[in-house]
Write a protein that holds these residues in place. Structure first.
Motif, PDB file in Angstrom:
ATOM      1  N   LEU A 245      -7.158   5.233  -0.631  1.00  0.00           N
ATOM      2  CA  LEU A 245      -5.872   5.755  -0.173  1.00  0.00           C
ATOM      3  C   LEU A 245      -4.928   5.977  -1.339  1.00  0.00           C
ATOM      4  CD1 LEU A 245      -3.930   6.507   2.149  1.00  0.00           C
ATOM      5  CD2 LEU A 245      -3.212   4.105   2.171  1.00  0.00           C
ATOM      6  N   ILE A 246      -4.806   4.977  -2.225  1.00  0.00           N
ATOM      7  CA  ILE A 246      -3.811   5.131  -3.293  1.00  0.00           C
ATOM      8  C   ILE A 246      -4.266   6.098  -4.380  1.00  0.00           C
ATOM      9  CG2 ILE A 246      -2.753   2.891  -2.842  1.00  0.00           C
ATOM     10  CD1 ILE A 246      -4.062   1.921  -5.470  1.00  0.00           C
TER      11      ILE A 246
ATOM     12  N   LEU B 135       0.826  -1.207   0.000  1.00  0.00           N
ATOM     13  CA  LEU B 135       0.000   0.000   0.000  1.00  0.00           C
ATOM     14  C   LEU B 135       0.863   1.260   0.000  1.00  0.00           C
ATOM     15  CD1 LEU B 135      -3.047   0.327  -0.038  1.00  0.00           C
ATOM     16  CD2 LEU B 135      -3.005   0.594   2.437  1.00  0.00           C
ATOM     17  N   ILE B 136       1.905   1.267   0.825  1.00  0.00           N
ATOM     18  CA  ILE B 136       2.790   2.432   0.885  1.00  0.00           C
ATOM     19  C   ILE B 136       3.514   2.633  -0.444  1.00  0.00           C
ATOM     20  CG2 ILE B 136       4.895   3.348   1.952  1.00  0.00           C
ATOM     21  CD1 ILE B 136       3.969   2.062   4.583  1.00  0.00           C
ATOM     22  N   THR B 137       3.990   1.525  -1.034  1.00  0.00           N
ATOM     23  CA  THR B 137       4.713   1.633  -2.309  1.00  0.00           C
ATOM     24  C   THR B 137       3.796   2.105  -3.426  1.00  0.00           C
ATOM     25  OG1 THR B 137       6.088  -0.217  -1.585  1.00  0.00           O
ATOM     26  CG2 THR B 137       6.271   0.434  -3.882  1.00  0.00           C
ATOM     27  N   LEU B 138       2.577   1.567  -3.476  1.00  0.00           N
ATOM     28  CA  LEU B 138       1.614   2.032  -4.469  1.00  0.00           C
ATOM     29  C   LEU B 138       1.269   3.500  -4.253  1.00  0.00           C
ATOM     30  CD1 LEU B 138      -0.919  -0.939  -4.777  1.00  0.00           C
ATOM     31  CD2 LEU B 138       0.736  -0.178  -6.487  1.00  0.00           C
ATOM     32  N   LEU B 139       1.140   3.895  -2.986  1.00  0.00           N
ATOM     33  CA  LEU B 139       0.845   5.290  -2.676  1.00  0.00           C
ATOM     34  C   LEU B 139       1.928   6.210  -3.219  1.00  0.00           C
ATOM     35  CD1 LEU B 139      -0.884   7.412  -1.148  1.00  0.00           C
ATOM     36  CD2 LEU B 139       0.518   6.943   0.870  1.00  0.00           C
ATOM     37  N   PHE B 140       3.202   5.866  -2.964  1.00  0.00           N
ATOM     38  CA  PHE B 140       4.297   6.692  -3.476  1.00  0.00           C
ATOM     39  C   PHE B 140       4.344   6.677  -5.001  1.00  0.00           C
ATOM     40  CE2 PHE B 140       6.736   8.676  -0.209  1.00  0.00           C
ATOM     41  CZ  PHE B 140       6.473   7.963   0.951  1.00  0.00           C
TER      42      PHE B 140
ATOM     43  N   THR C 265      -5.050  -1.318  -9.717  1.00  0.00           N
ATOM     44  CA  THR C 265      -6.329  -1.830  -9.234  1.00  0.00           C
ATOM     45  C   THR C 265      -6.286  -3.347  -9.113  1.00  0.00           C
ATOM     46  OG1 THR C 265      -7.490   0.013 -10.298  1.00  0.00           O
ATOM     47  CG2 THR C 265      -8.823  -1.873  -9.653  1.00  0.00           C
ATOM     48  N   VAL C 266      -5.649  -4.002 -10.069  1.00  0.00           N
ATOM     49  CA  VAL C 266      -5.486  -5.460 -10.000  1.00  0.00           C
ATOM     50  C   VAL C 266      -4.633  -5.829  -8.783  1.00  0.00           C
ATOM     51  CG1 VAL C 266      -4.564  -7.496 -11.171  1.00  0.00           C
ATOM     52  CG2 VAL C 266      -5.809  -5.760 -12.479  1.00  0.00           C
ATOM     53  N   THR C 267      -3.598  -5.038  -8.491  1.00  0.00           N
ATOM     54  CA  THR C 267      -2.772  -5.299  -7.311  1.00  0.00           C
ATOM     55  C   THR C 267      -3.614  -5.244  -6.037  1.00  0.00           C
ATOM     56  OG1 THR C 267      -0.829  -4.342  -8.390  1.00  0.00           O
ATOM     57  CG2 THR C 267      -0.737  -4.574  -6.000  1.00  0.00           C
ATOM     58  N   ILE C 268      -4.514  -4.271  -5.941  1.00  0.00           N
ATOM     59  CA  ILE C 268      -5.402  -4.176  -4.778  1.00  0.00           C
ATOM     60  C   ILE C 268      -6.260  -5.439  -4.674  1.00  0.00           C
ATOM     61  CG2 ILE C 268      -7.383  -2.947  -3.798  1.00  0.00           C
ATOM     62  CD1 ILE C 268      -4.785  -1.463  -3.441  1.00  0.00           C
ATOM     63  N   ALA C 269      -6.791  -5.906  -5.816  1.00  0.00           N
ATOM     64  CA  ALA C 269      -7.606  -7.122  -5.808  1.00  0.00           C
ATOM     65  C   ALA C 269      -6.772  -8.336  -5.419  1.00  0.00           C
ATOM     66  CB  ALA C 269      -8.237  -7.329  -7.177  1.00  0.00           C
TER      67      ALA C 269
ATOM     68  N   ALA D 209      -7.675  14.074   2.032  1.00  0.00           N
ATOM     69  CA  ALA D 209      -8.351  13.683   3.267  1.00  0.00           C
ATOM     70  C   ALA D 209      -9.811  13.316   2.993  1.00  0.00           C
ATOM     71  CB  ALA D 209      -8.264  14.812   4.290  1.00  0.00           C
ATOM     72  N   ALA D 210     -10.477  14.094   2.145  1.00  0.00           N
ATOM     73  CA  ALA D 210     -11.886  13.835   1.828  1.00  0.00           C
ATOM     74  C   ALA D 210     -12.057  12.495   1.125  1.00  0.00           C
ATOM     75  CB  ALA D 210     -12.440  14.962   0.956  1.00  0.00           C
ATOM     76  N   LEU D 211     -11.155  12.168   0.204  1.00  0.00           N
ATOM     77  CA  LEU D 211     -11.272  10.912  -0.533  1.00  0.00           C
ATOM     78  C   LEU D 211     -11.115   9.709   0.384  1.00  0.00           C
ATOM     79  CD1 LEU D 211     -11.662   9.506  -3.232  1.00  0.00           C
ATOM     80  CD2 LEU D 211      -9.209   9.700  -3.632  1.00  0.00           C
ATOM     81  N   ASN D 212     -10.226   9.806   1.361  1.00  0.00           N
ATOM     82  CA  ASN D 212     -10.079   8.707   2.310  1.00  0.00           C
ATOM     83  C   ASN D 212     -11.323   8.567   3.181  1.00  0.00           C
ATOM     84  OD1 ASN D 212      -7.241   7.326   2.325  1.00  0.00           O
ATOM     85  ND2 ASN D 212      -6.873   9.476   1.842  1.00  0.00           N
ATOM     86  N   GLY D 213     -11.975   9.680   3.469  1.00  0.00           N
ATOM     87  CA  GLY D 213     -13.257   9.619   4.158  1.00  0.00           C
ATOM     88  C   GLY D 213     -14.319   8.933   3.308  1.00  0.00           C
ATOM     89  N   VAL D 214     -14.321   9.228   2.021  1.00  0.00           N
ATOM     90  CA  VAL D 214     -15.252   8.567   1.094  1.00  0.00           C
ATOM     91  C   VAL D 214     -14.996   7.063   1.071  1.00  0.00           C
ATOM     92  CG1 VAL D 214     -15.860   8.305  -1.352  1.00  0.00           C
ATOM     93  CG2 VAL D 214     -15.641  10.590  -0.360  1.00  0.00           C
TER      94      VAL D 214
END
Length: 421
Positions: free
Chosen positions: A159-160, A33-38, A141-145, A280-285
């Motif tokens: 998050l990503i 998750l952190i690597t995808l985020l970066f 998206t496939v990585t998340i799945a 921040a809003a998107l993570n709330g969503v």
């Protein structure tokens, strides 16, 4: 609610390989998750850099608003076309190879942007840059799945993709600072080097997945997804909402410089604030979609579109900079409700082997819009002799279209035979 249930997917007689989510421990999921985020932050920072650097580039290459719009929009054309192929490739071969190739590829062309010597070469590099970045979104998206169970996917995906806004903040702020000291060409070389490092880290973060055999992937999946009325509506909702988002982010720095008399460094700093709030809003969503979003997709998208329309309209008539920035921020918050929902739909409601293809189709629509938006705005500004009023009318109209389609999006199972409805 499901868009396509397992019984609607044809040719499922061949067993699929075990989901990679069973092979990721808690620590490994966090690392992914952190690597995808970066990686997403870098992708969007590289992309957003042009919205700031187009100001000195236009001066150096003597570009009018129409030509500048072509530079801003050319990236999104190739980016959109790559969505369909990359989604299929990630479903077919797994996400790791596609992800690493995409990051390495776009990093090379990011660096080459700093070597462009003419308008034509700049457009050509931007087109190639778009091919590199185009495969990253559906593959991630496939990585998340592969790594997360369904009940955790909305938060992970939000998050990503929220890095879109972090990357936009960094892209506008960092390139403005680098340009102020070293010039726009040097800034692109720095971003390209960082991308190579990220590609190497990504190789170790994401687990390799076995390629699915030709018979294991459902035949006719692409066509079935396109025939599904709710998938088409999802794609068009993202199409119109992305016209608004990309149109704004592409032209906002120029708008602030020309109408508010702000220097380029402060434009970069000011522009970063709305993106941080949107993150921040998107993570709330994402949290809401996981917790209470079942069956409420239409509500999230319709409310988001209504917010976009209202606050865009207020932006168009705002007379002070603080009010303008506040309305821009709230418009982005509305966009996050749409953005988060359309990309969670495949993760929540489709079989894992269809996630990449479905995400590619949705993002294809959004990125075609992203290619159209900046170009149309450039033509409108040019035709109106520098006025941004027609551009705001165009953006508000796109928001209205997103709202109207959202209101027709019905949360119901798609039974056999309804795909062409």
């Amino acid at each position: 609610m499901t868009l396509l249930t397992d019984r609607n997917i044809p040719n499922r007689s061949v067993a699929l390989p075990q989901s990679n989510s069973t092979r990721y421990g808690r620590g490994q999921k966090i690392f992914v998750l952190i690597t995808l985020l970066f990686s997403w932050i870098l992708a969007n920072a590289d992309r957003m850099a042009m919205s700031v650097s187009i100001i000195p580039i236009s001066k150096e290459f003597e570009l009018d608003a129409r030509a500048a719009g072509m530079v801003l929009g050319s990236f999104y054309i190739s980016y959109a076309l790559m969505q369909l192929m990359a989604g299929w490739m990630a479903d077919r071969f797994g996400s790791r190879k596609v992800l690493v190739f995409c990051v390495a590829c776009w990093s090379v062309f990011t660096s080459l942007t700093g070597m462009a010597g003419s308008f034509a070469i700049l457009v050509a590099i931007r087109l190639l840059f778009g091919l590199g970045e185009g495969g990253f979104a559906p593959a991630s998206t496939v990585t998340i799945a592969e790594a997360f169970p369904k009940q955790e996917r909305a938060r992970a995906k939000s998050l990503i993709i929220g890095a879109t806004f972090i990357g936009s903040a960094i892209g506008t702020g960092a390139i403005a600072a680098l340009m102020q000291v070293h010039g726009w060409r040097f800034a692109y070389h720095v971003f390209g080097l960082v991308g190579v490092v990220v590609a190497i880290v990504l190789w170790f973060a994401v687990k390799d997945s076995s390629a699915r055999t030709r018979g294991a992937r459902p035949k006719g999946l692409f066509g079935q997804l396109l025939r599904n009325s709710l998938m088409r509506k999802t794609m068009f909702i993202f199409f119109f909402s992305n016209i608004v988002y990309v149109g704004l982010i592409s032209w906002m720095p120029t708008f602030l410089v020309k109408t508010r008399d702000i220097d380029i460094l402060h434009v970069g700093i000011a522009s970063s604030i709305p993106y941080l709030v949107a993150f921040a809003a998107l993570n709330g969503v994402g949290w809401l979609l996981d917790k209470v979003g079942e069956g409420h997709d239409r509500l999230f998208m319709a409310v988001g579109a209504a917010m976009v329309i209202i606050f865009l309209s207020l932006m168009a008539v705002a007379t002070s900079l603080p009010l303008l920035m506040t309305f821009w921020t709230l418009s982005l918050v509305g966009y996050t409700a749409i953005y988060g929902t359309v990309f969670v739909i495949p993760l929540k409601h489709l079989p894992d082997e269809a996630v990449g293809t479905a995400s590619g189709i949705i993002n294809f629509g959004g990125q075609i819009a992203a290619g159209i938006g900046p170009v149309v705005i450039g033509f409108l500004i040019n035709a109106s002799k520098g006025s941004f009023a027609p551009a705001f009318v165009f953006l508000i109209g796109s928001g209205v279209c997103a709202l109207l389609i959202s209101l027709t999006w019905k949360s119901k199972a798609v039974r056999a035979g309804e795909e062409g409805a």
